[in-house]
Motif scaffolding. Structure first.
Motif, PDB file in Angstrom:
ATOM      1  N   MET A 276       0.837  -1.206   0.000  1.00 54.55           N
ATOM      2  CA  MET A 276       0.000   0.000   0.000  1.00 54.55           C
ATOM      3  C   MET A 276       0.867   1.249   0.000  1.00 54.55           C
ATOM      4  SD  MET A 276      -2.589   1.446   2.897  1.00 54.55           S
ATOM      5  CE  MET A 276      -1.234   2.136   3.838  1.00 54.55           C
ATOM      6  N   GLU A 277       0.501   2.202  -0.868  1.00 55.82           N
ATOM      7  CA  GLU A 277       1.213   3.480  -0.899  1.00 55.82           C
ATOM      8  C   GLU A 277       0.496   4.494  -0.008  1.00 55.82           C
ATOM      9  OE1 GLU A 277       2.853   5.141  -4.612  1.00 55.82           O
ATOM     10  OE2 GLU A 277       1.875   3.440  -5.580  1.00 55.82           O
ATOM     11  N   THR A 278       1.267   5.236   0.780  1.00 57.32           N
ATOM     12  CA  THR A 278       0.681   6.293   1.612  1.00 57.32           C
ATOM     13  C   THR A 278       1.156   7.642   1.101  1.00 57.32           C
ATOM     14  OG1 THR A 278       0.657   4.837   3.539  1.00 57.32           O
ATOM     15  CG2 THR A 278       0.411   7.182   3.957  1.00 57.32           C
ATOM     16  N   PHE A 279       0.205   8.558   0.915  1.00 57.74           N
ATOM     17  CA  PHE A 279       0.523   9.916   0.466  1.00 57.74           C
ATOM     18  C   PHE A 279       0.183  10.889   1.592  1.00 57.74           C
ATOM     19  CE2 PHE A 279      -1.071   7.361  -3.097  1.00 57.74           C
ATOM     20  CZ  PHE A 279       0.036   7.371  -3.949  1.00 57.74           C
ATOM     21  N   TYR A 280       1.185  11.631   2.055  1.00 59.37           N
ATOM     22  CA  TYR A 280       0.936  12.632   3.103  1.00 59.37           C
ATOM     23  C   TYR A 280       0.614  13.950   2.403  1.00 59.37           C
ATOM     24  CZ  TYR A 280       2.744   9.142   6.265  1.00 59.37           C
ATOM     25  OH  TYR A 280       2.914   7.981   6.979  1.00 59.37           O
ATOM     26  N   ILE A 281      -0.665  14.254   2.338  1.00 56.47           N
ATOM     27  CA  ILE A 281      -1.116  15.415   1.557  1.00 56.47           C
ATOM     28  C   ILE A 281      -1.684  16.485   2.483  1.00 56.47           C
ATOM     29  CG2 ILE A 281      -2.736  16.187  -0.233  1.00 56.47           C
ATOM     30  CD1 ILE A 281      -2.313  13.590  -1.683  1.00 56.47           C
ATOM     31  N   HIS A 282      -1.308  17.728   2.209  1.00 53.96           N
ATOM     32  CA  HIS A 282      -1.757  18.850   3.047  1.00 53.96           C
ATOM     33  C   HIS A 282      -3.267  19.033   2.886  1.00 53.96           C
ATOM     34  CE1 HIS A 282      -2.175  22.891   4.682  1.00 53.96           C
ATOM     35  NE2 HIS A 282      -0.996  22.697   5.257  1.00 53.96           N
ATOM     36  N   PRO A 283      -4.006  19.118   4.016  1.00 57.30           N
ATOM     37  CA  PRO A 283      -5.477  19.172   3.935  1.00 57.30           C
ATOM     38  C   PRO A 283      -6.028  20.428   3.253  1.00 57.30           C
ATOM     39  CG  PRO A 283      -4.725  19.365   6.228  1.00 57.30           C
ATOM     40  CD  PRO A 283      -3.531  19.027   5.409  1.00 57.30           C
ATOM     41  N   GLU A 284      -5.285  21.546   3.323  1.00 54.09           N
ATOM     42  CA  GLU A 284      -5.790  22.795   2.719  1.00 54.09           C
ATOM     43  C   GLU A 284      -5.135  23.089   1.366  1.00 54.09           C
ATOM     44  OE1 GLU A 284      -8.300  24.438   3.933  1.00 54.09           O
ATOM     45  OE2 GLU A 284      -8.385  23.087   5.665  1.00 54.09           O
ATOM     46  N   ASN A 285      -3.843  22.748   1.241  1.00 53.42           N
ATOM     47  CA  ASN A 285      -3.109  23.029  -0.002  1.00 53.42           C
ATOM     48  C   ASN A 285      -2.493  21.741  -0.546  1.00 53.42           C
ATOM     49  OD1 ASN A 285      -3.344  26.011   0.109  1.00 53.42           O
ATOM     50  ND2 ASN A 285      -2.204  25.707   2.002  1.00 53.42           N
ATOM     51  N   PRO A 286      -3.314  20.899  -1.177  1.00 52.71           N
ATOM     52  CA  PRO A 286      -2.812  19.594  -1.654  1.00 52.71           C
ATOM     53  C   PRO A 286      -1.656  19.763  -2.646  1.00 52.71           C
ATOM     54  CG  PRO A 286      -5.207  19.772  -1.899  1.00 52.71           C
ATOM     55  CD  PRO A 286      -4.712  21.129  -1.541  1.00 52.71           C
ATOM     56  N   GLN A 287      -0.600  18.967  -2.473  1.00 54.30           N
ATOM     57  CA  GLN A 287       0.541  19.026  -3.385  1.00 54.30           C
ATOM     58  C   GLN A 287       0.181  18.336  -4.707  1.00 54.30           C
ATOM     59  OE1 GLN A 287       0.318  17.872  -0.252  1.00 54.30           O
ATOM     60  NE2 GLN A 287       2.294  17.732   0.776  1.00 54.30           N
ATOM     61  N   PRO A 288       0.213  19.079  -5.832  1.00 56.46           N
ATOM     62  CA  PRO A 288      -0.209  18.520  -7.129  1.00 56.46           C
ATOM     63  C   PRO A 288       0.526  17.227  -7.492  1.00 56.46           C
ATOM     64  CG  PRO A 288       0.110  20.895  -7.314  1.00 56.46           C
ATOM     65  CD  PRO A 288       0.588  20.516  -5.951  1.00 56.46           C
TER      66      PRO A 288
END
Length: 205
Positions: free
Chosen positions: A1-13
């Protein structure tokens, strides 16, 4: 499984694109919405849909929901008249799932077997919106409620522990709320609230 740590307000494209690549490859992911985390896969997906049904132990009678960027695509999937469209416009984006009569373009596996209905939802969550923009089509979505539980999972580390070997990707955006969407049935002239969740829809009744 891949985990992506993405910012809740400014998602990294770049990370959004990687998560979308999994969806395009018929993979099942867990992502945040404007209420809690949810399962997501591509419309027309075979393997991911099968996986989702197995994890949640869903029957063929389950009402699936399409997550849409806005209402511009709605006519492809649901039959709505002018009055319904105005009501939908006034109440989107919001944590509300609208049950509508499905059009012929909705794959038979997704429309409710007996009723030929489909759920439609327009989220306000920045990550969900970024996924939809990158996909350029609706995403099939389902609440993250596991069998023998009424609670939605809100902590990504708990989700990873419980589902790590069953899903293909997880977007970790921190702890979300455990609220559920409000479900509104608009398939007949009498609007009916099926589940009262995060959104107040009393003005629709």
């Amino acid at each position: 499984m891949e985990t992506f740590y993405i910012h809740p307000e400014n998602p990294q494209p770049r990370l959004i694109e990687q998560a979308v690549e999994l969806l395009r490859q018929d993979k099942l992911i867990v992502y945040p919405t404007d209420t809690s985390y949810a399962f997501g896969c591509r419309l027309g997906s075979k393997d991911a849909l099968e996986k989702l049904k197995q994890i949640r132990e869903l029957s063929d009678k389950h009402q699936f929901t399409l997550l849409c960027r806005d209402l511009s695509e709605i006519a492809n999937y649901a039959a709505v008249d002018n009055i319904q469209f105005k009501q939908l416009k006034a109440h989107t984006p919001a944590p509300i799932t609208f049950i509508l009569n499905a059009t012929k373009d909705v794959p038979k596996k997704l429309a409710h077997a007996k009723k030929k209905t489909i759920g439609i939802r327009v989220p306000s969550n920045p990550i969900a919106q970024a996924l939809l923009a990158a996909m350029d089509e609706p995403i099939l979505t389902s609440s993250l409620i596991l069998p023998n539980s009424d609670e939605v999972m809100d902590d990504p580390f708990d989700i990873e522990e419980a589902l790590g070997n069953q899903i293909d990707g997880l977007i970790n955006a921190g702890v979300q709320t455990t609220k559920l969407t409000t479900i509104v049935d608009m398939t007949s002239s009498q609007v009916e609230i099926i589940r009262q969740g995060a959104a107040d829809v009393s003005s629709l009744i």
